[in-house]
Design a protein around this motif. Structure first.
Motif, PDB file in Angstrom:
ATOM      1  N   ASN A 444      10.526   2.500   2.672  1.00 17.42           N
ATOM      2  CA  ASN A 444       9.752   2.205   1.447  1.00 17.42           C
ATOM      3  C   ASN A 444       8.069   2.224   2.149  1.00 17.42           C
ATOM      4  O   ASN A 444       7.467   1.575   1.439  1.00 17.42           O
ATOM      5  CB  ASN A 444      10.105   0.858   0.955  1.00 17.42           C
ATOM      6  CG  ASN A 444      11.780   0.863   0.705  1.00 17.42           C
ATOM      7  OD1 ASN A 444      11.980   1.775   0.335  1.00 17.42           O
ATOM      8  ND2 ASN A 444      12.405   0.068   0.975  1.00 17.42           N
ATOM      9  N   ALA A 445       8.026   1.232   3.315  1.00 17.57           N
ATOM     10  CA  ALA A 445       6.922   0.891   4.054  1.00 17.57           C
ATOM     11  C   ALA A 445       5.729   2.443   3.775  1.00 17.57           C
ATOM     12  O   ALA A 445       4.717   1.900   2.825  1.00 17.57           O
ATOM     13  CB  ALA A 445       6.599   0.914   5.092  1.00 17.57           C
ATOM     14  N   ILE A 446       6.524   3.701   4.077  1.00 17.67           N
ATOM     15  CA  ILE A 446       5.879   4.654   3.584  1.00 17.67           C
ATOM     16  C   ILE A 446       5.403   5.085   2.936  1.00 17.67           C
ATOM     17  O   ILE A 446       4.142   5.259   2.364  1.00 17.67           O
ATOM     18  CB  ILE A 446       7.013   5.621   5.240  1.00 17.67           C
ATOM     19  CG1 ILE A 446       6.736   5.834   6.438  1.00 17.67           C
ATOM     20  CG2 ILE A 446       5.723   7.256   4.636  1.00 17.67           C
ATOM     21  CD1 ILE A 446       7.414   6.590   6.875  1.00 17.67           C
ATOM     22  N   ARG A 447       5.894   4.845   1.977  1.00 21.50           N
ATOM     23  CA  ARG A 447       5.759   5.341   0.046  1.00 21.50           C
ATOM     24  C   ARG A 447       5.191   4.160  -0.077  1.00 21.50           C
ATOM     25  O   ARG A 447       4.483   4.730  -1.096  1.00 21.50           O
ATOM     26  CB  ARG A 447       7.723   4.935  -0.415  1.00 21.50           C
ATOM     27  CG  ARG A 447       8.868   6.008   0.056  1.00 21.50           C
ATOM     28  CD  ARG A 447       9.827   5.445  -0.634  1.00 21.50           C
ATOM     29  NE  ARG A 447      10.474   6.413  -0.425  1.00 21.50           N
ATOM     30  CZ  ARG A 447      10.933   7.974  -0.942  1.00 21.50           C
ATOM     31  NH1 ARG A 447      10.722   7.964  -2.111  1.00 21.50           N
ATOM     32  NH2 ARG A 447      11.741   8.176  -0.723  1.00 21.50           N
ATOM     33  N   GLU A 448       5.074   2.598   0.037  1.00 18.41           N
ATOM     34  CA  GLU A 448       4.194   2.063  -0.633  1.00 18.41           C
ATOM     35  C   GLU A 448       2.426   2.304  -0.088  1.00 18.41           C
ATOM     36  O   GLU A 448       1.843   2.570  -0.777  1.00 18.41           O
ATOM     37  CB  GLU A 448       4.448   0.303   0.062  1.00 18.41           C
ATOM     38  CG  GLU A 448       6.115   0.569  -1.230  1.00 18.41           C
ATOM     39  CD  GLU A 448       6.686  -1.177  -0.599  1.00 18.41           C
ATOM     40  OE1 GLU A 448       6.051  -1.764   0.051  1.00 18.41           O
ATOM     41  OE2 GLU A 448       7.813  -1.158  -1.305  1.00 18.41           O
TER      42      GLU A 448
END
Length: 577
Positions: A444-448
């Motif tokens: 999720n961190a990578i996507r955000e």
């Protein structure tokens, strides 16, 4: 004559402060209009601009002083008189502590901070006696009948030029949230409850926030109401945050600074500290956009802690970096990062490029996933504060930046960042469920981050950390670039057996080429973490996933990362746009 000169210098510094804070406030005050007009690009531009105007104000004041006093400015004895004059001028100033920081910054144009000498500088803080919450900065709401009546009256007090989308529905949602989350905690009747909400609205990215607290008996409970604006539909309350940890995440060091009209910043910080007691005051000043004073508060806090601490500065836990040397004090929750003299292959960036990338992140939307840093020049430590092995490593790896002088250590340039547990260490020490959660949040961190148009580059687990709230955060910026500048490709199939056996690529690789299929290498040595990641985010191995994110960025579809859980939203079906 000297007293006359000191008065002129002190007056020029105070005038310079007033001009700088006016420029700062002018940018800040435009936040309401940008929110009402849903002008999100202007909001992003204003964040970058505000970071520069205050610094420019210090430079303007220093230039003015050179015209006023010139050579006299090099007479340090004169500055003792200047400080006394300045202290008298600001004795009743609402922004006294921030004017002191401005004065110190101007002084540093002629003298270093080798010693924090109270004769010439404002070294001491305001102290506990000035940390009371002032009634001047908040509105009071007292109700004897119901939470619903309280919520309606509260929202009625805060009006925008855009109409409320459905005020009654919002009030009902707020009342229900208060009843379900607060009722079990109440030690007094509803008639004795008082809600206090800061008068100024907080703005950041696509959101506005009413920030308050609920007083019931001797207890204080936070109350933060995030507000969204949907063009052509109106504004609405999206959630009611009534938990200190959740409020702390909203004010996280991983997010952009708020735009808020805080005429008395100290009074706002005093209020905020009552609902987030775990936050350092320097973090709260920084979150309000008073970055210079946040640094001043940090130095005071750290020096005070060091004087009472028995532990020593040691190299931080985790894999040694190729670009940065990182050390920490175990009893204090920050790390200190110094750029090394030389970078081992395959790193090819320069010192100037590393500094530029850290500056980029400080001015960019961090999407709640990139750690904020404070940058310092000429930071002094006592030699005895260092573990000998740590100091020896710093002198060896960072000789151009670290200098030992008379039993003191000068670090000419460093970054300070909140300490987190490195993700690679976390997944090697946690049970299966915790690893699964961390890997889901890592993806999720990578996507955000990608949605904010940042490509992390090196996505090794060691470059991410886990906060005390269990959130995965990126903190290593030497290889970041803008996502829309990347060229995402599939790896061409091997042409023959020799290609298949080759350890080197059999295909050309451009400077901006990225091959998502290779991302699985980031999990080398931890098959369970790899398996957990792929259960949630296997599409991140695909070129098309990244190209779709690029398309949205190029079409102006800027993403908005809500700083609270989906389950807390009143209208989860509505997306900010």
């Amino acid at each position: 004559m000297l007293k006359f000169t000191a008065t002129r210098i002190a007056t020029a510094i105070l005038n310079g402060f007033e001009a700088a804070i006016e420029d700062h406030n002018r940018v800040t005050l435009g936040a309401r209009e940008r929110f009402e007009q849903a002008d999100w690009q202007a909001a992003a531009d204003a964040q970058k601009h505000r970071a520069d105007v205050y610094r420019a104000g210090i430079e303007k004041a220093a230039s003015k002083l050179r015209l006023v006093a010139d050579e006299a400015l090099h007479n340090q004895a004169l500055w003792a008189d200047v400080k006394r004059e300045f202290a008298q001028m600001i004795e009743d100033h609402d922004n006294r502590n921030i004017t002191q920081t401005f004065y110190n910054s101007v002084y540093s144009n002629w003298f270093s901070f080798e010693r924090y000498d109270n004769q010439y500088l404002f070294v001491e803080g305001e102290g506990e006696k000035n940390r009371d919450v002032s009634a001047r900065v908040f509105n009071r709401f007292r109700q004897q009948n119901s939470f619903l009546e309280l919520a309606i009256n509260l929202l009625d007090r805060y009006q925008f030029s855009v109409a409320w989308r459905h005020l009654e529905n919002d009030a009902q949602h707020i009342a229900k949230a208060l009843e379900s989350q607060l009722q079990p905690q109440l030690t007094t009747s509803l008639a004795n409850i008082e809600v206090q909400v800061l008068k100024s609205v907080f703005y950041r990215n696509k959101g506005a926030y009413l920030v308050g607290r609920i007083l019931h008996g001797d207890a204080i409970t936070p109350l933060v109401l995030p507000i969204s604006n949907i063009p052509s539909e109106g504004v609405f309350v999206d959630a009611a945050i009534i938990n200190s940890d959740d409020v702390s995440v909203i004010f996280s060091f991983t997010r952009s600074h708020f735009m808020v009209d805080a005429p008395i910043p100290q009074a706002y910080v005093n209020f905020l500290h009552t609902i987030m007691p775990e936050k350092h005051r320097y973090e709260l000043y920084t979150s309000l956009g008073f970055i210079k004073h946040g640094k001043t508060e940090f130095v005071r806090n750290f020096v005070g802690h060091s004087e009472t601490s028995d532990d020593q500065l040691v190299m931080a836990a985790g894999t040694r970096g190729m670009v940065m040397s990182v050390f920490t004090l175990e009893s204090y929750d920050v790390v200190f990062k110094i750029i090394k003299d030389r970078f081992r292959p395959p790193k090819s960036v320069t010192r100037a490029q590393v500094k530029a990338k850290y500056r980029l992140v400080s001015r960019h939307d961090r999407a709640g996933r990139m750690a904020d840093t404070q940058e310092f020049n000429n930071f002094w430590f006592e030699q005895q504060e260092f573990d000998p092995d740590c100091l020896a490593e710093l002198l060896r790896e960072c000789a151009a930046t670290v200098e030992l002088k008379d039993n003191r250590v000068l670090i000419k340039h460093l970054y300070i960042e909140r300490r987190m547990e490195p993700l690679n260490l976390f997944v090697n020490s946690q049970p299966v469920d915790a690893i699964n959660n961390a890997m889901e949040d890592y993806g999720n961190a990578i996507r955000e981050i990608a949605g904010a148009n940042i490509f992390p580059g090196d996505m090794l687990l060691k470059n991410f950390g886990v906060t005390r709230h269990g959130r995965v955060i990126f903190y290593d910026y030497d290889e970041i670039c803008f996502l829309d500048e990347c060229n995402f490709r599939d790896i061409p199939p091997p042409r023959n057996a020799r290609d298949e056996m080759s350890s080197a690529p059999w295909y050309s690789v451009g400077e901006n080429d990225v091959f998502p299929e290779e991302f699985s290498y980031f999990f080398s040595g931890n098959p369970h973490a790899k398996k957990a990641f792929e259960a949630f985010h296997s599409d991140l191995y695909q070129r098309q996933t990244w190209q779709e994110i690029q398309r949205r960025i190029r079409d102006g579809e800027s993403s908005y990362v809500y700083p609270y859980r989906v389950a807390q939203r009143f209208y989860p079906e509505i997306k900010a746009r």
